[in-house]
Design a protein around this motif. Structure first.
Motif, PDB file in Angstrom:
ATOM      1  N   PHE A  75       0.830  -1.206   0.000  1.00 37.83           N
ATOM      2  CA  PHE A  75       0.000   0.000   0.000  1.00 37.83           C
ATOM      3  C   PHE A  75       0.867   1.259   0.000  1.00 37.83           C
ATOM      4  CE2 PHE A  75      -2.550   3.349   1.923  1.00 37.83           C
ATOM      5  CZ  PHE A  75      -3.769   3.201   1.292  1.00 37.83           C
ATOM      6  N   ILE A  76       1.857   1.315   0.884  1.00 40.94           N
ATOM      7  CA  ILE A  76       2.706   2.512   0.988  1.00 40.94           C
ATOM      8  C   ILE A  76       3.528   2.716  -0.275  1.00 40.94           C
ATOM      9  CG2 ILE A  76       4.714   3.482   2.196  1.00 40.94           C
ATOM     10  CD1 ILE A  76       3.470   2.405   4.813  1.00 40.94           C
ATOM     11  N   ILE A  77       4.149   1.655  -0.785  1.00 42.30           N
ATOM     12  CA  ILE A  77       4.944   1.790  -2.016  1.00 42.30           C
ATOM     13  C   ILE A  77       4.064   2.290  -3.158  1.00 42.30           C
ATOM     14  CG2 ILE A  77       6.171   0.491  -3.815  1.00 42.30           C
ATOM     15  CD1 ILE A  77       7.350  -1.228  -1.526  1.00 42.30           C
ATOM     16  N   ASP A  78       2.886   1.694  -3.306  1.00 42.98           N
ATOM     17  CA  ASP A  78       1.992   2.100  -4.389  1.00 42.98           C
ATOM     18  C   ASP A  78       1.593   3.564  -4.245  1.00 42.98           C
ATOM     19  OD1 ASP A  78       0.407   1.326  -6.759  1.00 42.98           O
ATOM     20  OD2 ASP A  78      -1.303   1.752  -5.453  1.00 42.98           O
ATOM     21  N   GLN A  79       1.263   3.993  -3.045  1.00 41.31           N
ATOM     22  CA  GLN A  79       0.842   5.379  -2.846  1.00 41.31           C
ATOM     23  C   GLN A  79       1.994   6.367  -3.069  1.00 41.31           C
ATOM     24  OE1 GLN A  79      -2.259   6.988  -2.248  1.00 41.31           O
ATOM     25  NE2 GLN A  79      -2.841   5.013  -3.112  1.00 41.31           N
ATOM     26  N   ILE A  80       3.203   5.997  -2.669  1.00 40.41           N
ATOM     27  CA  ILE A  80       4.362   6.880  -2.898  1.00 40.41           C
ATOM     28  C   ILE A  80       4.606   7.052  -4.393  1.00 40.41           C
ATOM     29  CG2 ILE A  80       6.883   7.022  -2.705  1.00 40.41           C
ATOM     30  CD1 ILE A  80       6.572   5.787   0.129  1.00 40.41           C
ATOM     31  N   VAL A  81       4.573   5.949  -5.130  1.00 42.85           N
ATOM     32  CA  VAL A  81       4.810   6.018  -6.580  1.00 42.85           C
ATOM     33  C   VAL A  81       3.705   6.834  -7.256  1.00 42.85           C
ATOM     34  CG1 VAL A  81       4.990   4.663  -8.705  1.00 42.85           C
ATOM     35  CG2 VAL A  81       6.157   3.885  -6.628  1.00 42.85           C
ATOM     36  N   LYS A  82       2.462   6.617  -6.864  1.00 40.83           N
ATOM     37  CA  LYS A  82       1.359   7.377  -7.451  1.00 40.83           C
ATOM     38  C   LYS A  82       1.490   8.867  -7.141  1.00 40.83           C
ATOM     39  CE  LYS A  82      -2.045   3.658  -7.519  1.00 40.83           C
ATOM     40  NZ  LYS A  82      -3.221   3.090  -6.829  1.00 40.83           N
ATOM     41  N   PHE A 108       2.304  -3.386 -29.742  1.00 36.13           N
ATOM     42  CA  PHE A 108       0.868  -3.167 -29.542  1.00 36.13           C
ATOM     43  C   PHE A 108       0.713  -2.229 -28.358  1.00 36.13           C
ATOM     44  CE2 PHE A 108       2.084  -6.721 -26.921  1.00 36.13           C
ATOM     45  CZ  PHE A 108       1.431  -6.511 -25.716  1.00 36.13           C
ATOM     46  N   GLU A 109      -0.411  -1.565 -28.294  1.00 41.57           N
ATOM     47  CA  GLU A 109      -0.658  -0.678 -27.162  1.00 41.57           C
ATOM     48  C   GLU A 109      -1.508  -1.414 -26.143  1.00 41.57           C
ATOM     49  OE1 GLU A 109      -1.859   3.296 -27.900  1.00 41.57           O
ATOM     50  OE2 GLU A 109      -0.556   3.486 -29.651  1.00 41.57           O
ATOM     51  N   PHE A 110      -1.075  -1.334 -24.907  1.00 42.18           N
ATOM     52  CA  PHE A 110      -1.783  -2.002 -23.824  1.00 42.18           C
ATOM     53  C   PHE A 110      -2.337  -0.945 -22.876  1.00 42.18           C
ATOM     54  CE2 PHE A 110      -2.103  -4.556 -19.898  1.00 42.18           C
ATOM     55  CZ  PHE A 110      -2.849  -5.610 -20.400  1.00 42.18           C
ATOM     56  N   ALA A 111      -3.320  -1.316 -22.101  1.00 37.00           N
ATOM     57  CA  ALA A 111      -3.910  -0.391 -21.140  1.00 37.00           C
ATOM     58  C   ALA A 111      -2.851   0.127 -20.168  1.00 37.00           C
ATOM     59  CB  ALA A 111      -5.030  -1.092 -20.366  1.00 37.00           C
ATOM     60  N   ILE A 112      -3.015   1.344 -19.726  1.00 36.69           N
ATOM     61  CA  ILE A 112      -2.119   1.914 -18.725  1.00 36.69           C
ATOM     62  C   ILE A 112      -2.544   1.369 -17.356  1.00 36.69           C
ATOM     63  CG2 ILE A 112      -1.293   4.052 -17.681  1.00 36.69           C
ATOM     64  CD1 ILE A 112      -1.840   5.465 -20.306  1.00 36.69           C
ATOM     65  N   PHE A 113      -1.552   0.978 -16.544  1.00 30.11           N
ATOM     66  CA  PHE A 113      -1.865   0.360 -15.261  1.00 30.11           C
ATOM     67  C   PHE A 113      -0.868   0.809 -14.203  1.00 30.11           C
ATOM     68  CE2 PHE A 113       0.774  -2.409 -17.769  1.00 30.11           C
ATOM     69  CZ  PHE A 113       1.718  -2.927 -16.883  1.00 30.11           C
ATOM     70  N   ASN A 114      -0.998   0.285 -12.981  1.00 35.58           N
ATOM     71  CA  ASN A 114      -0.136   0.689 -11.865  1.00 35.58           C
ATOM     72  C   ASN A 114       0.280  -0.522 -11.033  1.00 35.58           C
ATOM     73  OD1 ASN A 114      -2.238   0.107  -9.955  1.00 35.58           O
ATOM     74  ND2 ASN A 114      -3.159   2.082 -10.408  1.00 35.58           N
ATOM     75  N   ILE A 115       1.065  -0.295  -9.998  1.00 35.18           N
ATOM     76  CA  ILE A 115       1.538  -1.381  -9.134  1.00 35.18           C
ATOM     77  C   ILE A 115       0.362  -2.091  -8.466  1.00 35.18           C
ATOM     78  CG2 ILE A 115       2.812  -1.923  -7.008  1.00 35.18           C
ATOM     79  CD1 ILE A 115       4.785   0.331  -7.764  1.00 35.18           C
ATOM     80  N   ALA A 116      -0.626  -1.339  -8.009  1.00 39.59           N
ATOM     81  CA  ALA A 116      -1.788  -1.945  -7.351  1.00 39.59           C
ATOM     82  C   ALA A 116      -2.480  -2.935  -8.287  1.00 39.59           C
ATOM     83  CB  ALA A 116      -2.771  -0.861  -6.907  1.00 39.59           C
TER      84      ALA A 116
END
Length: 157
Positions: free
Chosen positions: A16-23, A119-127
C-alpha cells in the motif's frame, strides 16, 4: 492464525505505501519518462479495468468500499478462507484499497505503466499488478487443491 495475520498486515502495509508513494510521484512530481517499449506516463482511470464503467466514476469508490466491507465480513465469518489465502488476500486488499484511496484523493485511479511496443496495452499501476498476482495465486491454489482432491478420490476408489 496470528502469524498469518502479522504477515498479511506487513504485506498490506508495504504494498500500500509503495503504491501510494509512486502514485504521488506521478500525480504531483512529474515522474513521466518516455521509452521505446514502455513509458511511465500519468493517466487517470475513472472506471475499472480498461476504463469500463467510467460512467459510474463518482459512485465507484463507494461501490468498491462496500465490496471490501462485504469481503471483510465474509472473511470474519470464514476464518479458514483467510488462513488458506492470507497472502493473496493481503495483496488484493492493498491494491484494491490503494486504488480506492486514489478515487477519493485524485478523483480517479492513478495509472502510469504504458506498454506501447508492438501493440498498445492499457495503462496500469503497481496496485493493478498486485491484484492480478493475487488472483493468479488464488487460481493456482484452487487448481492444485482440485487436482489433489481428484487424486485422493481416485486413490480411495
Amino acid at each position: 492464525m496470528k502469524k498469518n495475520l502479522k504477515i498479511a498486515t506487513t504485506i498490506f502495509i508495504v504494498v500500500f505505501i509503495i503504491d501510494q508513494i509512486v502514485k504521488y510521484g506521478f500525480a504531483n512530481l512529474g515522474w513521466d519518462v518516455n521509452g521505446p517499449y514502455m513509458s511511465l506516463k500519468l493517466a487517470y482511470n475513472y472506471g475499472v479495468a480498461f476504463s469500463m464503467f467510467s460512467f459510474l466514476a463518482e459512485y465507484l469508490k463507494y461501490i468498491q468500499l462496500f465490496m471490501v466491507f462485504a469481503g471483510t465480513v465474509y472473511l470474519f465469518m470464514n476464518k479458514d478462507v483467510f488462513k488458506e489465502y492470507y497472502i493473496p488476500i493481503a495483496l488484493l486488499y492493498a491494491g484494491g484499497l490503494s486504488n480506492i484511496l486514489d478515487r477519493f484523493t485524485y478523483e480517479g485511479v492513478v495509472d502510469y505503466f504504458y506498454w506501447h511496443y508492438g501493440f498498445e496495452f492499457a495503462i496500469f499501476n503497481i496496485a493493478d499488478v498486485m491484484i492480478n498476482i493475487a488472483v493468479a495465486i488464488i487460481i493456482y491454489k484452487q487448481i492444485k487443491q482440485s487436482r489433489e482432491e481428484k487424486k485422493e478420490k481416485a486413490k480411495n476408489n
